[in-house]
Scaffold this motif. Sequence first.
Motif, PDB file in Angstrom:
ATOM      1  N   PRO A 102       0.808  -1.233   0.000  1.00 49.38           N
ATOM      2  CA  PRO A 102       0.000   0.000   0.000  1.00 49.38           C
ATOM      3  C   PRO A 102       0.834   1.272   0.000  1.00 49.38           C
ATOM      4  O   PRO A 102       0.364   2.321  -0.471  1.00 49.38           O
ATOM      5  N   ALA A 103       2.073   1.201   0.493  1.00 49.57           N
ATOM      6  CA  ALA A 103       2.928   2.385   0.500  1.00 49.57           C
ATOM      7  C   ALA A 103       3.233   2.873  -0.917  1.00 49.57           C
ATOM      8  O   ALA A 103       3.600   4.042  -1.106  1.00 49.57           O
ATOM      9  N   ARG A 104       3.074   2.024  -1.921  1.00 47.47           N
ATOM     10  CA  ARG A 104       3.290   2.452  -3.307  1.00 47.47           C
ATOM     11  C   ARG A 104       2.348   3.602  -3.692  1.00 47.47           C
ATOM     12  O   ARG A 104       2.673   4.406  -4.573  1.00 47.47           O
ATOM     13  N   GLN A 105       1.195   3.664  -3.052  1.00 43.97           N
ATOM     14  CA  GLN A 105       0.188   4.652  -3.426  1.00 43.97           C
ATOM     15  C   GLN A 105       0.209   5.887  -2.523  1.00 43.97           C
ATOM     16  O   GLN A 105      -0.599   6.790  -2.698  1.00 43.97           O
ATOM     17  N   MET A 106       1.117   5.930  -1.563  1.00 48.93           N
ATOM     18  CA  MET A 106       1.131   7.023  -0.603  1.00 48.93           C
ATOM     19  C   MET A 106       1.736   8.278  -1.215  1.00 48.93           C
ATOM     20  O   MET A 106       2.852   8.267  -1.720  1.00 48.93           O
ATOM     21  N   GLU A 107       0.994   9.371  -1.171  1.00 47.41           N
ATOM     22  CA  GLU A 107       1.492  10.665  -1.637  1.00 47.41           C
ATOM     23  C   GLU A 107       2.574  11.183  -0.677  1.00 47.41           C
ATOM     24  O   GLU A 107       2.600  10.809   0.490  1.00 47.41           O
ATOM     25  N   PRO A 108       3.466  12.066  -1.185  1.00 46.64           N
ATOM     26  CA  PRO A 108       3.531  12.588  -2.544  1.00 46.64           C
ATOM     27  C   PRO A 108       4.305  11.657  -3.479  1.00 46.64           C
ATOM     28  O   PRO A 108       5.028  10.763  -3.027  1.00 46.64           O
ATOM     29  N   MET A 109       4.151  11.924  -4.770  1.00 42.51           N
ATOM     30  CA  MET A 109       4.848  11.162  -5.795  1.00 42.51           C
ATOM     31  C   MET A 109       5.949  12.011  -6.412  1.00 42.51           C
ATOM     32  O   MET A 109       5.838  13.233  -6.489  1.00 42.51           O
ATOM     33  N   GLN A 110       7.003  11.356  -6.851  1.00 38.74           N
ATOM     34  CA  GLN A 110       8.062  12.023  -7.602  1.00 38.74           C
ATOM     35  C   GLN A 110       8.546  11.058  -8.670  1.00 38.74           C
ATOM     36  O   GLN A 110       8.875   9.909  -8.367  1.00 38.74           O
ATOM     37  N   ALA A 111       8.560  11.529  -9.909  1.00 34.05           N
ATOM     38  CA  ALA A 111       8.962  10.687 -11.044  1.00 34.05           C
ATOM     39  C   ALA A 111       8.152   9.400 -11.089  1.00 34.05           C
ATOM     40  O   ALA A 111       8.676   8.322 -11.382  1.00 34.05           O
ATOM     41  N   GLY A 112       6.869   9.498 -10.758  1.00 35.17           N
ATOM     42  CA  GLY A 112       5.964   8.373 -10.896  1.00 35.17           C
ATOM     43  C   GLY A 112       5.963   7.376  -9.761  1.00 35.17           C
ATOM     44  O   GLY A 112       5.264   6.363  -9.834  1.00 35.17           O
ATOM     45  N   GLN A 113       6.730   7.638  -8.698  1.00 34.35           N
ATOM     46  CA  GLN A 113       6.769   6.725  -7.559  1.00 34.35           C
ATOM     47  C   GLN A 113       6.558   7.484  -6.255  1.00 34.35           C
ATOM     48  O   GLN A 113       6.912   8.658  -6.135  1.00 34.35           O
ATOM     49  N   SER A 114       5.993   6.787  -5.289  1.00 29.72           N
ATOM     50  CA  SER A 114       5.838   7.353  -3.958  1.00 29.72           C
ATOM     51  C   SER A 114       7.216   7.624  -3.343  1.00 29.72           C
ATOM     52  O   SER A 114       8.093   6.753  -3.358  1.00 29.72           O
ATOM     53  N   VAL A 115       7.400   8.832  -2.809  1.00 33.64           N
ATOM     54  CA  VAL A 115       8.660   9.156  -2.136  1.00 33.64           C
ATOM     55  C   VAL A 115       8.855   8.229  -0.929  1.00 33.64           C
ATOM     56  O   VAL A 115       9.966   7.759  -0.663  1.00 33.64           O
ATOM     57  N   TRP A 116       7.782   7.986  -0.210  1.00 31.79           N
ATOM     58  CA  TRP A 116       7.821   7.056   0.928  1.00 31.79           C
ATOM     59  C   TRP A 116       8.310   5.687   0.457  1.00 31.79           C
ATOM     60  O   TRP A 116       9.266   5.136   1.008  1.00 31.79           O
ATOM     61  N   PHE A 117       7.648   5.133  -0.568  1.00 32.70           N
ATOM     62  CA  PHE A 117       7.990   3.787  -1.012  1.00 32.70           C
ATOM     63  C   PHE A 117       9.431   3.716  -1.482  1.00 32.70           C
ATOM     64  O   PHE A 117      10.159   2.780  -1.147  1.00 32.70           O
ATOM     65  N   ARG A 118       9.865   4.705  -2.262  1.00 34.61           N
ATOM     66  CA  ARG A 118      11.226   4.665  -2.795  1.00 34.61           C
ATOM     67  C   ARG A 118      12.251   4.696  -1.677  1.00 34.61           C
ATOM     68  O   ARG A 118      13.267   3.988  -1.725  1.00 34.61           O
ATOM     69  N   ASN A 119      12.008   5.484  -0.642  1.00 37.75           N
ATOM     70  CA  ASN A 119      12.986   5.641   0.427  1.00 37.75           C
ATOM     71  C   ASN A 119      12.941   4.524   1.464  1.00 37.75           C
ATOM     72  O   ASN A 119      13.677   4.572   2.455  1.00 37.75           O
ATOM     73  N   LEU A 120      12.088   3.521   1.255  1.00 38.49           N
ATOM     74  CA  LEU A 120      12.113   2.332   2.098  1.00 38.49           C
ATOM     75  C   LEU A 120      12.297   1.044   1.314  1.00 38.49           C
ATOM     76  O   LEU A 120      12.410  -0.030   1.910  1.00 38.49           O
TER      77      LEU A 120
END
Length: 362
Positions: free
Chosen positions: A42-60
């Motif tokens: 579900p973290a994939r959908q968490m705002e905000p997005m940058q370059a098409g990906q969740s900043v949260w998801f990318r940083n974890l």
Amino acid sequence: MGKLSGIKVIDLSLFLPGPMLTMMMADHGADVMKVEPPAGDPARQMEPMQAGQSVWFRNLNRGKKSLALDLKSDAGRQRLWNLLAEADVMIEGFRPGVMKRLGFDYEAVAAKNPRIVYCSISAFGQEGEMAHHPAHDLAVQALSGFLSVNDGPDGMPVVPGVPSADMAAGLNGLSAVLMALIGREQTGKGDYVDIAMFDSMLPWCAHIAGDAISGGAPPVSQSQRSLGGAAFYNVYRTLDGKHIVLGARELKFAKVLLTALDRLGLLPLAELEAGGPQQPLADFLREIFSGRTRAEWVQWFADKDVAFSPVLNFREALDQTFLREKGLLVEADGVHQIAPAFQFASESDWQASDSPALDESQ
């Protein structure tokens, strides 16, 4: 080559504690396969997005691979068994009992791969009267006592800005997994560790809850040196409505500041018990600090050896030049990432990597 090169990790966790644990392993060379439900973390959908990906998801989840599996299907379960046959570590963060119902509890997995290090992360552990009580970070902090001292002068607890229970569980889990891997080198066998967010928080109260630990009364913030009762360990409002802190209670810092303010006569107050006895000193500092802006105080303190800091918001904090100097916030390919908190002297500088698209390893 990182310290964990060659270590294969199967990560079935979502949200914060487990993904942070496995990302720290990936940052240092582990081969991490993130096994996600068909709809993805579900973290994939968490705002905000940058370059098409969740900043949260990318940083974890950077540096991992992704595989979407339906573990209720025979095909999905077989694929996971194939992965676990060669895995060194398995991390899961489901509600207690879920992995056993799916057939992937530690006993079942270890029977096929006795070298595996298996870590479960939950709010209150896998067994006991609280095991099935639903809770995220806030509820765990509430039940552990910590939220009671995350309060203002009126005694009202507020929602904490730091997910301490998540953090403690992720870091305890990482420590336990690494210890088990070291132990495996001696015994040839893996192990199981049951990481509870509650259990992970509790040891960190020793410096504030000594009386309660000993069977006595609970701490009250306004009479605790570390929780708002000390004049030189406190937050003060400035003329422009911003804030500064004095962040150390050693008498030498109080002496420097009070000498600079021409009020050395107040120094004995800094040695008194926290709370009421220090209130006159806190009131003096509150009045003094309200007379200038935060920026003016930053300039005033620049040449004084006092544990002082301005209270920054995250925009201001992340814009500080020393973050760039230390390489703590990096921009690569149009996206921003927070770098690992530690790197080894013998290894080349860390390079940012992307997080996986859902099921890209299919």
